[in-house]
Design an enzyme around this catalytic site. Structure first.
Site, PDB file in Angstrom:
ATOM      1  N   GLU A  17     -16.258 -21.666  -6.099  1.00 12.41           N
ATOM      2  CA  GLU A  17     -16.994 -20.997  -5.032  1.00 12.41           C
ATOM      3  C   GLU A  17     -17.385 -21.940  -3.903  1.00 12.41           C
ATOM      4  OE1 GLU A  17     -20.081 -18.146  -5.982  1.00 12.41           O
ATOM      5  OE2 GLU A  17     -19.194 -17.808  -7.939  1.00 12.41           O
ATOM      6  N   GLY A  37       7.513 -40.384 -13.487  1.00  9.19           N
ATOM      7  CA  GLY A  37       8.473 -39.469 -14.108  1.00  9.19           C
ATOM      8  C   GLY A  37       8.467 -38.071 -13.549  1.00  9.19           C
ATOM      9  N   MET A  38       7.690 -37.815 -12.483  1.00 14.32           N
ATOM     10  CA  MET A  38       7.641 -36.458 -11.939  1.00 14.32           C
ATOM     11  C   MET A  38       8.767 -36.210 -10.937  1.00 14.32           C
ATOM     12  SD  MET A  38       5.392 -34.389 -13.147  1.00 14.32           S
ATOM     13  CE  MET A  38       5.013 -33.213 -11.891  1.00 14.32           C
ATOM     14  N   GLY A  39       9.618 -37.209 -10.722  1.00 11.63           N
ATOM     15  CA  GLY A  39      10.795 -36.974  -9.879  1.00 11.63           C
ATOM     16  C   GLY A  39      10.509 -37.016  -8.394  1.00 11.63           C
ATOM     17  N   TYR A  48     -24.267 -12.842 -28.918  1.00 13.62           N
ATOM     18  CA  TYR A  48     -24.881 -12.287 -27.707  1.00 13.62           C
ATOM     19  C   TYR A  48     -25.596 -13.375 -26.916  1.00 13.62           C
ATOM     20  CZ  TYR A  48     -23.902  -7.527 -28.908  1.00 13.62           C
ATOM     21  OH  TYR A  48     -23.250  -6.365 -29.163  1.00 13.62           O
ATOM     22  N   ALA A 104       1.502 -38.101  -7.747  1.00 11.02           N
ATOM     23  CA  ALA A 104       2.017 -37.585  -9.016  1.00 11.02           C
ATOM     24  C   ALA A 104       2.310 -38.748  -9.942  1.00 11.02           C
ATOM     25  CB  ALA A 104       3.274 -36.766  -8.777  1.00 11.02           C
ATOM     26  N   PRO A 105       2.191 -38.543 -11.243  1.00  3.59           N
ATOM     27  CA  PRO A 105       2.402 -39.646 -12.191  1.00  3.59           C
ATOM     28  C   PRO A 105       3.872 -40.004 -12.349  1.00  3.59           C
ATOM     29  CG  PRO A 105       1.983 -37.595 -13.356  1.00  3.59           C
ATOM     30  CD  PRO A 105       1.778 -37.304 -11.903  1.00  3.59           C
ATOM     31  N   CYS A 111       0.814  -1.216   0.000  1.00  5.59           N
ATOM     32  CA  CYS A 111       0.000   0.000   0.000  1.00  5.59           C
ATOM     33  C   CYS A 111       0.850   1.269   0.000  1.00  5.59           C
ATOM     34  CB  CYS A 111      -0.925   0.000   1.222  1.00  5.59           C
ATOM     35  SG  CYS A 111      -0.044   0.170   2.776  1.00  5.59           S
ATOM     36  N   ASP A 170     -18.453 -18.755 -10.482  1.00  2.00           N
ATOM     37  CA  ASP A 170     -19.615 -18.947 -11.353  1.00  2.00           C
ATOM     38  C   ASP A 170     -19.589 -18.021 -12.572  1.00  2.00           C
ATOM     39  OD1 ASP A 170     -20.438 -20.832  -9.609  1.00  2.00           O
ATOM     40  OD2 ASP A 170     -22.043 -19.671  -8.699  1.00  2.00           O
TER      41      ASP A 170
END
Length: 1711
Positions: free
Chosen positions: A648, A109-111, A1452, A106-107, A27, A774
């Site tokens: 939401e 190969g994601m380390g 529209y 995690a799948p 701020c 929404d």
């Protein structure tokens, strides 16, 4: 700056502007000037340095430290491994730095393993101890090597201890000693070692970091959970407290589902106990050093209560990681030879990496036989069975290319293999199925439940109820029982063995009861008959025994899932080929797959583009290999991002997470975050809880700061978080005393600030944020708030929206992420401020006057309250007597007797006085819009509007067109009705582009069934546009240009109208060509001798066998239709004459139709008569007409009577007839002619039906050129054409006579003289005389006026320019601004613009001066109901010309749409064709295509099936559905399905019954002739007996009563009125009614649910209307809704609107 937020500064938690937040700065108190930088980290660093320099650095340091430490760790990771972080790994690091435990799903190969090893080394270097637990000895060795490699690369001195079975004896002893003495920084063991050695070796030890790799192995010994908690620092006492919380929460769930009177009290008591225990646990954690735990797994199946200890103590839940994502091409093959041969062919075509699944009914013996057959053919194949344990290993190391095994859910080939780099496709030698003998030998629990579900539809009502109870009981009981325990229960039933476990014994009893029930009902012949007829279940008899076969869908999903696996680059593509061995079971499989996966399609194998599919499959396998080898490119790494999706509601968050598998959960404060992998994203899903901010009440003008900025006021809303008291339910914004409810004094207050803190916590951890609130203006405002308050914490924030909560819709939304729509936000800001200002001012006034603090008022509430009061007044004043009669045929009629009917005696007989019977076609109603749904729910289900909206929200979480007579302009000059243009697919249209005429291609043609309101926009030039409310028009308003939907067009607007576009028609015709064009081919054509003998005669001799050929050959003639049919295209030059074969028909030559011919057509169009072959013209002077006809048709005899002149020729008469000369439509080809021909035609029309005269008005003589006709359709076409060639005109209709006038504008008189006058003959002198009188007193003024004075006023001119313009051009421009209309002549404006300085305004005005449109003022806007077809185009320029006006195409839209997407139509097609039959399906898109869609089901599942699928666990919802949920779903489902069905045909009856004392009109139907949509819904008419005129019917019962004629409103009626009168919005309809009832202004009667105003409501309304009528009037409220729409469309400035509202309110307040 648009707004101010309290307590949202990311540094001091003080107030801050939205501007600063979006700039990712603190701020103004913390930092005077904002800081800018190129990258996010640079910005964070620069802000931190600036704050430090200023001495205001506070919370920002945490943001900086997290980012900085993450970067340092990533640099260390790069040094240690040679790689950079995956996005997910960066997220995991940030969580660790914050001290959070969590689960990684995690799948491949994601380390995960590398990350665990690396973080253990990192902790060690910080002096902390780590423990890595892996499933097996090989993985202990692999992990140790990994850590040693990291240590070596990083040059890190770390003590590493480990234990595994491959160590030598001495090594084991030494390592065990080291572990006992804690001589390590990192310990690595298997989960099994932990279970065996905890008590002796690890008890009492403490670890700072525990990494569990593979949750399944870890949980085989469930006590490992307790052991890990002790190792992290928890005590027995604290773990017991966690157990107590788990017990209490279970108790709570029982009360939540119950209905006891003291339910709330008990729940509150349990809540207090839980909160007390939670506080004690948190206190312990703060005082003690608790370690961090990560549990990692690609898949997992954590079940039972013990795993919940992690939730209560560490704040996370372990998910399964099981993915619901599929990337499989599903195909089928219907066998034409032996299945073995088909499989051989498939393996040859598809190559290595195939799995072959054999259904259980074919048996393992067949699998062995097939394996041997394929081996003999040279395929390296292994059979997967209990005997061949090395099969999987051989496949993995390349010794085998194919595997074959049984298609059973728990088979090794179906579940025990995960090799995404090797497996490419699956082949099924038959449909996976369950096969049951109806005696049910050795049943399994899941198969028995599946069979029960399948046969439930065929049971009697009583049996069905019992079946539902059994199904529900057993499913509930087995929910948390592991599979191996279920096997024991199944074995116990089969062998008759006892079970020691008391609970399992109870389950066995229910299972036995279910099996016995199945055996009983399956012996019922009626049930077997129905099963045999069902298209989805197979019933076969073998060796005298009946078997039922149903699809095994779970096995199919699991088996095909082997070919499509999640990996670090997405989801690998797979292929499934299913050989169909049983058509019925195959149909059942496809149907059930569609229930589970909306996007599922089963495609014939022969239709596949096999080369392309195999290329994609192999491309994915290569990526997987690279990932596994650690060689993956940075590009692929970037594909997998960590993301936070914010929705939401918690229900929606849970639903979405479950779409993609079983998520892991983390608790952040009071919020639950769900984490799941969706292929290219590690997605965390969090619920915001809806609105988190609202206007404050103790600052500014009711929460809005008002500042002076020059001549304008600026309005800045001040927002703070919403607070809600948990005890009394009071919601408020401002604290009177911090932490205390201002109403009841409770400190049990929930502040949305906690949500913001939780969201900011997660936002720091991810690479991007997707805000999925929404899809309406409220949702957009919530998204804007979230975007603002999270911006400082992350570099990427996007808005996504989806209109149905389905997996495809969500994936599509993620791909189409966008920025927040500021216009929609502006509209919602204004809506809330206006609501606050009006509400506070009026409410305070009411509270003062009536001395009650429970009174409120709002702008929308007040007129709605007025409607209810007015209807109540009508109700009380309309009491009359009624007589109800029951007749001998059962018919009941009601006679109104009036107020004096008390003493009327009922008759003995009644007479049928009139009867009208006719067959009628009944079209279905369109799908529901919000208002229609609320009305019907109120009428038929007796549900209140708020309750309906709540039910609908639960269900949801789990027309741009014109009328057929609208004229469109085509690119070739033709003008035709849009209906014809669409039906003929006219592809080239005239449109505007940059306000210049341009040819547009029609991309799509729309024909839509419509049953609803249309807007009728009446223009000052007499034209009107009838269109759906959301149809867009190009509009000028107060100098601003934009697309405006028809419902927002208002009186005084200017609509763009095609003008001076030039005429593009080039067509010329000979008589012969025109006849062919018009389809007149029953004419004889005489040809010259040479051409006929050479070209035609040989064909005549060959093709005509009848005697007529001799006549043709002799006379050298041939019918025109034969010349066309035979394809002779060079004959026209050789035509001698044309004639018809009838008496008196004389030959005429073929001649060119020049301007003279079209002039005659104009004469006939105006005042001609076509009588058989005669063409007659009634016009004086007849001699002039006669000379014209003799000139044009010298080969015809022209005759003259006393009042007519004409000729006789059937060909020319027919040509004129087909062109539309006297009736029917004017043929479009007329306007495709050359311009001079059309102008000659119009001159001819004027010469008959036109007049030129002088009309004297107050300014002197005025020229009038008028064309008069009863054919308004023709004049409308001519009017559009005249505008296009630069001749302005206007249409006028005499309502009394029905006669139309087309009046030439005097501002286009010179253009008329140039274009039309040269062709005038008869009325030329009349024109000359009137013109000379007019010009003698009036100077020529040509051209149109542009409504641009507001823009002109902003032009800049140098000093002295005014006089110079006046001197050089004679134009006094300043007079223009004095005109109320603000219109400026185009030609003069063009000259004046040369003197103006360059500016955007000048460029805008220049574009208008050069434009091919003029601007026609809107005279009025009306609404009318319309049932029928509507039409539209989608074009390349996004517009077309309708009735001359520029119309938008297909964009529209609003939430109150009836539009059905292609997806929706497919849903209907699937249900209707499968359940009812293809003949009942009739697709209709209904309203316009756009963002929103009508309310519809997302799957082809009716209510009964929905209940079954939920019961079976196939559809999992975030909450239980009640009876009212199902009732509402059924209403929506039936309305939608019928909207896509064929019309019904009924025998309609209308009758008048005369009872002597009065009459009754009856209307209804006697019978349904063709059912159509009435298969699903009843007709909206009463069923009547067939009556005959004069029939006398005896009265068998009579009843008299007194009642009001007028009915009170229901909630549904009020909502329909709000929609009709444009008060409120779909999202607020229910809230408005609810507010009126909550305030006690309105009550609802108990039985019939009618609305009554209270005394308080009446007093409040009359007071408001007496003092603030204009402020709360219906008209003003409606006008404000339109203004909000214009803000949303970007047409209106929201600050200006706020200024007007403020002034309006102040006038009343000060008054």
């Amino acid at each position: 700056m648009k707004a101010v937020y309290r307590e949202m500064c990311p540094n001091c938690w003080g107030r801050i502007s939205d501007e600063r937040l979006v700039m990712r700065n603190p701020c103004e108190e913390c930092l005077d000037e904002p800081v800018h930088a190129d990258s996010y980290f640079q910005l964070v660093s620069a802000v931190r340095n600036a704050l430090k320099l200023r001495g205001t650095l506070k919370e920002w340091e945490k943001i900086y430290q997290l980012e900085n430490q993450t970067r340092e760790i990533e640099e260390f990771f790069k040094k240690a491994t040679g790689f950079t972080f995956w996005s997910a790994q960066r997220t995991w690091v940030k969580r660790l730095l914050k001290g959070r435990s969590f689960s990684i799903i995690a799948p491949t190969g994601m380390g995960k393993s590398t990350f665990g090893a690396f973080m253990a080394v990192w902790h060690a270097l910080k002096g902390k101890k780590s423990y890595i637990v892996v499933p097996t000895t090989p993985l202990v060795i692999q992990t140790v090597r990994k850590i040693e490699g990291i240590m070596e690369n990083a040059n890190a001195d770390v003590r590493l201890a480990y234990y595994h079975g491959n160590l030598r004896k001495k090594e084991k002893e030494e390592m065990l000693e080291r572990i006992k003495n804690e001589d390590y920084d990192i310990l690595v063991t298997s989960a099994q070692w932990l279970a065996r050695n905890y008590e002796e070796v690890l008890k009492g030890r403490h670890f700072d970091f525990i990494f569990v790799d593979d949750v399944d192995a870890f949980l085989k010994a469930s006590k490992n959970i307790d052991r890990s908690l002790y190792l992290l620092g928890f005590t027995d006492e604290i773990i017991q407290k966690a157990w107590e919380i788990i017990r209490l929460k279970k108790q709570m769930s029982r009360y939540l589902n119950g209905n006891s009177e003291d339910r709330n009290e008990k729940l509150n008591g349990l809540n207090r106990e839980i909160e007390k225990l939670q506080r004690e646990i948190e206190k312990f954690k703060r005082k003690n050093k608790i370690g961090i735990m990560i549990i990692a797994s690609a898949t997992g199946s954590a079940r039972g209560d013990r795993i919940k200890l992690y939730r209560e103590l560490l704040g996370f839940e372990v998910g399964s990681g099981r993915s619901a994502l599929r990337n499989v091409v599903d195909s089928y093959l219907k066998p034409t030879k032996d299945i073995k041969e088909h499989v051989e062919e498939l393996l040859t075509r598809l190559g290595k990496g195939g799995l072959i699944f054999v259904p259980v009914d074919q048996g393992l013996g067949y699998a062995e036989e097939l394996a041997n057959y394929l081996s003999e053919k040279g395929f390296k194949i292994e059979l997967v069975s209990s005997k061949n344990k090395k099969a999987l290993e051989k496949f993995e190391n390349g010794e085998a290319d194919y595997l074959i095994g049984s298609a059973t859910y728990y088979g090794s080939l179906v579940r025990g293999i995960d090799l995404p780099h090797l497996i490419r496709y699956a082949v099924f030698t038959g449909v996976p199925k369950f096969r049951f003998s109806i005696d049910l030998e050795r049943p399994t629990i899941y198969r028995a439940l599946g069979l029960l579900s399948e046969i439930m539809d065929f049971l009697s009502e009583e049996d069905r109820r019992q079946a539902e109870k059994l199904h529900a009981r057993l499913r509930r009981l087995i929910r948390n029982i592991p599979q191996f325990e279920l096997l024991k229960i199944e074995e116990a039933l089969a062998e008759g063995l006892p079970i020691e476990n008391e609970f399992h014994n109870h389950v066995l009893g229910v299972f036995r009861e279910l099996v016995e029930f199945l055996r009983r009902v399956l012996r019922d012949e009626e049930v077997l008959r129905k099963l045999a007829e069902d298209p989805f279940i197979s019933l076969v008899k073998e060796e005298g025994k009946w078997y039922i076969e149903i699809p095994d869908v779970r096995t199919y999903i699991q088996a095909t899932g082997r070919t499509s696996r999640l990996f670090a680059g997405g989801i690998t593509k797979g292929l499934s080929v299913l050989i169909v061995d049983n058509e019925k079971v195959f149909n059942g499989l496809v149907r059930q797959m569609r229930w589970r996966f909306q996007e599922f399609k089963m495609v014939p194998f022969e239709e596949l583009d096999l080369d392309e599919i195999l290329r994609q499959i192999d491309e994915d396998r290569e990526k997987v290999r690279l990932v596994m080898e650690g060689k993956i490119s940075a590009k692929v790494k970037d594909l997998v991002r960590s993301a936070l999706m914010i929705v939401e509601s918690p229900n929606k968050a849970r639903t979405i997470a479950n779409f993609f598998g079983q998520p892991s959960k983390t608790r952040i404060g009071d919020l639950v975050a769900y984490e799941i992998s969706v292929g290219d994203r590690m997605l965390t899903i969090l619920a915001s809880g809806g609105h988190m901010f609202d206007l404050v009440t103790n600052e500014g003008y009711h929460g809005v700061l008002i500042q002076n900025e020059g001549d304008m006021l600026k309005f800045i809303p001040v927002y703070d978080t919403l607070k809600r008291c948990r005890d009394c339910g009071h919601q408020f914004v401002d604290w009177e005393k911090k932490g205390v409810c201002p109403r009841c004094g409770s400190t049990n207050v929930r502040d949305a600030l906690e949500n913001v803190i939780a969201m900011r916590e997660i936002a720091q951890e991810v690479d991007e944020i997707l805000i999925a609130t929404d899809p309406d203006t409220e949702g957009e405002k919530i998204a804007w708030d979230i975007r603002n308050v999270l911006a400082p914490y992350t570099p990427n924030i996007k808005r996504i929206e989806f209109h149905e909560v389905t997996r495809p819709a969500i994936m599509k939304a993620i791909q189409e992420a966008r920025d927040v729509n500021e216009n929609r936000v502006n509209a919602q800001i204004v809506r809330r401020i206006e609501d606050r200002w009006i509400g506070f001012e009026l409410s305070q006034e009411l509270q003062r006057v009536f001395e009650s603090y429970n009174l409120s008022a709002g702008r929308v509430q007040t007129p709605v309250l007025g409607w209810i009061i007015e209807r109540y007044k009508e109700f009380t004043e309309s009491e009359v007597y009624f007589l109800g009669l029951t007749l001998e045929n059962g018919l009941q009629v009601t006679i109104e007797l009036g107020k004096d009917g008390k003493d009327v005696e009922p008759p003995e007989y009644v007479t049928v006085e009139e009867v009208q019977l006719e067959e009628r076609e009944l079209n279905p109603a369109p799908p529901y819009t919000t208002d229609a749904m609320l009305k019907d729910a109120s009428t038929f289900l007796k549900l209140s509007a708020p309750e309906t909206m709540r039910l609908a929200q639960d269900l949801f979480e789990a027309g741009l067109c014109v009328t057929p007579d609208t004229l469109v302009s085509l690119a070739d000059g033709r003008i035709m009705e849009i209906k014809d243009a669409v039906e003929k697919s006219e592809g080239n249209l005239l449109s505007v582009n940059g306000l210049k005429p341009k040819e547009a291609k029609a991309l799509k043609f729309w024909e839509i069934d419509w049953n609803g309101p249309l807007k009728v926009i009446k223009l000052k030039n007499g034209h009107e546009i009838k269109a759906t409310p959301d149809h867009g028009l190009l509009v000028m308003r107060e100098g601003k240009l934009g697309w405006v939907s028809a419902k927002n067009v208002r009186e005084g607007d200017y609509v763009a109208f095609a003008y001076n576009t030039g005429h593009r028609g080039r067509d010329e015709y000979t008589l012969l060509k025109l006849m062919i064009k018009l389809g007149i081919t029953d004419v004889m054509v005489e040809l010259d001798e040479e051409y006929f003998n050479e070209k035609v005669a040989p064909i005549v001799r060959e093709r005509i066998s009848t005697s007529t050929k001799y006549k043709y050959l002799r006379r050298r003639v041939l019918p025109l239709y034969l010349l066309q049919e035979w394809g002779l295209d060079d004959y026209e030059a050789h035509v001698k004459s044309l004639y018809r074969q009838r008496a008196g028909s004389k030959p005429i030559p073929n001649f060119k139709l020049d301007g003279r011919f079209w002039y005659v057509f104009g004469l006939v169009l105006g005042d001609g008569t076509l009588r058989d072959s005669k063409v007659l013209i009634s016009q004086t002077p007849l001699k002039d007409v006669k000379s014209v006809l003799e000139d044009v048709f010298p080969f015809l005899r022209v005759f003259e009577t006393t009042n007519q002149v004409g000729f006789s020729n059937s060909i020319i008469a027919e040509v004129f007839r087909r062109l539309g000369a006297r009736k029917g439509k004017l043929h479009p080809l007329v306007f495709g002619l050359r311009e001079e021909y059309i102008n000659a035609m119009i001159a001819g029309y004027f010469d008959t039906d036109g007049t030129f005269s002088i009309l004297n008005d107050r300014k002197g003589p005025n020229f009038r050129g008028i064309l008069t006709s009863k054919r308004g359709d023709v004049l409308r076409m001519l009017s559009v054409y005249l505008y296009q060639i630069g001749i302005m005109n206007y249409l006028r209709r005499d309502e009394r006579t029905g006669v139309w006038d087309l009046i030439i504008s005097n501002r286009s008189l010179e253009k008329f003289r140039e274009k039309i006058y040269p062709y005038l003959r008869i009325r030329r002198a009349q024109f000359d005389e009137a013109y000379s009188v007019y010009r003698a007193s009036r100077r020529a003024f040509e051209g149109d006026l542009l409504p641009v004075a507001p823009v002109f006023g902003k032009l800049k001119f140098k000093n002295g320019t005014k006089n110079r313009i006046l001197k050089e051009t004679g134009i006094d421009v300043w007079n223009w601004l004095k005109r109320p209309e603000g219109e400026i002549p185009r030609d003069k404006l063009s000259k004046v613009l040369e003197y103006a300085e360059e500016s955007p305004e000048k460029e805008f005005l220049k574009s208008l001066v050069e434009a091919g449109v003029t601007w026609v003022k809107v005279k009025g806007v009306e609404e009318e109901l319309y049932t029928g077809k509507l039409y539209d185009f989608t074009t390349t320029t996004e517009n077309f010309l309708s009735n001359g006006a520029v119309s938008h195409n297909c964009t529209y839209h609003r939430t109150d749409s009836t539009h059905v997407s292609n997806t929706g139509i497919e849903v209907a097609k699937e249900y209707i064709t499968q359940e009812l039959g293809e003949k009942y399906f009739k697709p209709r898109p209904w309203g316009e295509e756009g963002a929103h869609e009508a309310i519809r089901p997302t799957r082809p599942i009716d209510t009964g099936r929905l209940m079954q699928l939920i019961r079976d666990g196939i559809i999992q919802l975030p909450r239980n559905l009640t009876r009212n949920h199902y009732r509402l779903y059924d209403m929506i489902f039936r309305r939608f399905m019928t909207s896509q069905m064929t019309p019904a045909k009924i025998l309609y009856e209308k009758a008048v019954i005369n009872a002597g004392v009065g009459k009754a009109e009856l209307e209804g139907y006697v019978e349904i002739i063709e059912d159509g949509w009435t298969r699903l819904r009843s007709p909206p008419l009463r069923e009547l007996p067939k009556l005959e005129k004069g029939m006398k019917l005896k009265v068998v019962e009579a009843k008299k009563w007194k009642a009001p004629k007028v009915s009170l409103y229901t909630q549904g009626d009020i909502i329909a009125l709000m929609k009709e009168r444009k008060i409120g919005r779909p999202s607020t309809y229910a809230k408005i009614v609810e507010t009126l009832m909550r305030r006690g202004y309105v009550v609802e009667t108990k039985g019939r649910k009618k609305l009554l105003p209270t005394e308080k409501g009446i007093k409040v309304y009359h007071y408001l209307v007496s003092k603030y009528r204009d402020l709360v009037s219906e008209e003003r409220t409606r006008e404000l809704e339109e203004i909000m729409d214009r803000i949303e469309e970007g047409i209106e400035d929201y600050i200006k609107v706020l200024g007007e509202l403020y002034s309006e309110i102040q006038r009343y307040v000060s008054g």
